[in-house]
Design a protein around this motif. Sequence first.
Motif, short mmCIF file in Angstrom:
data_model
loop_
_atom_site.label_atom_id
_atom_site.label_comp_id
_atom_site.label_asym_id
_atom_site.label_seq_id
_atom_site.Cartn_x
_atom_site.Cartn_y
_atom_site.Cartn_z
N ALA A 1 0.83 -1.21 0.00
CA ALA A 1 0.00 0.00 0.00
C ALA A 1 0.86 1.26 0.00
O ALA A 1 0.54 2.24 -0.68
CB ALA A 1 -0.93 0.00 1.21
N ILE A 2 1.97 1.23 0.75
CA ILE A 2 2.89 2.37 0.75
C ILE A 2 3.45 2.60 -0.65
O ILE A 2 3.58 3.74 -1.12
CB ILE A 2 4.03 2.13 1.76
CG1 ILE A 2 3.53 2.36 3.18
CG2 ILE A 2 5.20 3.07 1.49
CD1 ILE A 2 3.21 3.80 3.50
N GLY A 3 3.80 1.52 -1.35
CA GLY A 3 4.31 1.66 -2.71
C GLY A 3 3.28 2.25 -3.66
O GLY A 3 3.60 3.11 -4.49
N VAL A 4 2.03 1.82 -3.52
CA VAL A 4 0.97 2.35 -4.39
C VAL A 4 0.72 3.82 -4.10
O VAL A 4 0.60 4.65 -5.01
CB VAL A 4 -0.32 1.52 -4.21
CG1 VAL A 4 -1.48 2.18 -4.95
CG2 VAL A 4 -0.12 0.11 -4.70
N VAL A 5 0.66 4.17 -2.82
CA VAL A 5 0.37 5.56 -2.44
C VAL A 5 1.53 6.48 -2.81
O VAL A 5 1.33 7.60 -3.29
CB VAL A 5 0.05 5.65 -0.94
CG1 VAL A 5 -0.12 7.09 -0.51
CG2 VAL A 5 -1.21 4.86 -0.63
N LYS B 1 -2.32 1.04 8.99
CA LYS B 1 -3.75 1.13 8.71
C LYS B 1 -4.06 2.33 7.82
O LYS B 1 -4.91 2.25 6.92
CB LYS B 1 -4.53 1.22 10.03
CG LYS B 1 -4.37 -0.01 10.92
CD LYS B 1 -5.14 0.14 12.21
CE LYS B 1 -4.95 -1.09 13.09
NZ LYS B 1 -5.68 -0.97 14.38
N LEU B 2 -3.37 3.43 8.08
CA LEU B 2 -3.56 4.60 7.22
C LEU B 2 -3.09 4.32 5.80
O LEU B 2 -3.70 4.78 4.82
CB LEU B 2 -2.80 5.80 7.80
CG LEU B 2 -3.33 6.39 9.10
CD1 LEU B 2 -2.44 7.53 9.57
CD2 LEU B 2 -4.77 6.88 8.94
N ALA B 3 -1.99 3.57 5.67
CA ALA B 3 -1.50 3.22 4.34
C ALA B 3 -2.50 2.34 3.60
O ALA B 3 -2.77 2.55 2.40
CB ALA B 3 -0.15 2.51 4.45
N ASN B 4 -3.08 1.36 4.29
CA ASN B 4 -4.08 0.51 3.65
C ASN B 4 -5.32 1.31 3.25
O ASN B 4 -5.88 1.11 2.16
CB ASN B 4 -4.48 -0.62 4.60
CG ASN B 4 -3.34 -1.59 4.86
OD1 ASN B 4 -2.46 -1.77 4.02
ND2 ASN B 4 -3.33 -2.21 6.03
N LEU B 5 -5.74 2.22 4.13
CA LEU B 5 -6.89 3.05 3.81
C LEU B 5 -6.61 3.96 2.61
O LEU B 5 -7.45 4.09 1.71
CB LEU B 5 -7.27 3.89 5.03
CG LEU B 5 -8.43 4.88 4.85
CD1 LEU B 5 -9.71 4.13 4.51
CD2 LEU B 5 -8.61 5.72 6.11
N ALA B 6 -5.42 4.57 2.59
CA ALA B 6 -5.07 5.44 1.47
C ALA B 6 -4.97 4.66 0.17
O ALA B 6 -5.36 5.16 -0.90
CB ALA B 6 -3.75 6.15 1.76
N CYS B 7 -4.48 3.43 0.24
CA CYS B 7 -4.40 2.60 -0.97
C CYS B 7 -5.80 2.29 -1.50
O CYS B 7 -6.03 2.36 -2.72
CB CYS B 7 -3.64 1.32 -0.66
SG CYS B 7 -3.46 0.21 -2.06
N GLY C 1 -9.79 2.94 -5.49
CA GLY C 1 -11.20 3.23 -5.71
C GLY C 1 -11.41 4.54 -6.44
O GLY C 1 -12.31 4.66 -7.28
N GLY C 2 -10.57 5.53 -6.14
CA GLY C 2 -10.68 6.81 -6.83
C GLY C 2 -10.37 6.70 -8.31
O GLY C 2 -11.02 7.36 -9.14
N VAL C 3 -9.40 5.87 -8.66
CA VAL C 3 -9.09 5.66 -10.08
C VAL C 3 -10.28 5.05 -10.80
O VAL C 3 -10.68 5.49 -11.88
CB VAL C 3 -7.84 4.75 -10.22
CG1 VAL C 3 -7.67 4.31 -11.66
CG2 VAL C 3 -6.61 5.48 -9.75
#
Length: 252
Positions: free
Chosen positions: A54-58, A187-193, A198-200
């Motif tokens: 998730a960190i990599g994606v964000v 948890k914030l990283a997973n949420l941001a991912c 979902g935004g895309v």
Amino acid sequence: MSDEKIDVDAPAYDTKGLPAPAVVEDGPIEGEVINVSGHKQELDRNFGFWSICAIGVVSDNAWAAGGGSLIVAFYNGGGPGVIFELYVCSLQLLLVNELRDLASIAATFFYVFIGASLAQCGQQWNCLAWIFGTASSTLWAANTIIAMYSLYHPDYTPQRWQIFVVFLVVCWMDASVVMFGQRILPKLANLACCVCVGGVFITIMVCAIMPATTGQGYASNSFVWTEWNNQTGYTSDGFVFLAGMLNGAFAI
């Protein structure tokens, strides 16, 4: 033989009558976590496989930055400017990385020296890119907050100092989360991912469905690929193209 009993729990002494140093066994203590560098792990390991992904994606999320600056990018050539400027920036980044890697593995000392110099310059520029990228992303968030407030308050006139104040608030909020919210960072990283992915999907669906439902239709093929539209006020299209590459570089 002497019948004198020896106290095994008594401290040992050397030949000078001083206490002998305690014997320390080599290797890690049982239950102690050792990281890949061979040192003791000082911080708790809260990140798992999915949170690291998730960190990599964000961190590499480019669609939000590119989409947020899309209105500004349209001034630098319109549709062709947005597409080809991003393409040239991506190609330039790919070529620079490939040349640096090729120079670093060359056999001669000269090319090794050049490769090491390029690698060092790349690291310095990478550090500056993270510093300015963090500042620009925070400023983008501050502008977004002010714009959202202005949307629901038509009589409100934004001021520069207000944007700066919101910028500082966002900076300190982010710093506080990093310093004091280590346990919630995964948890914030997973949420941001999830928000990014979902935004895309939502953005693509809106752009694909809304033109047909509103009756305005889709843009023509020439508008997207060939119609150069310079709205910056500069007469040199070459300069406008180079200036528009900043939007693509910011997105990357």
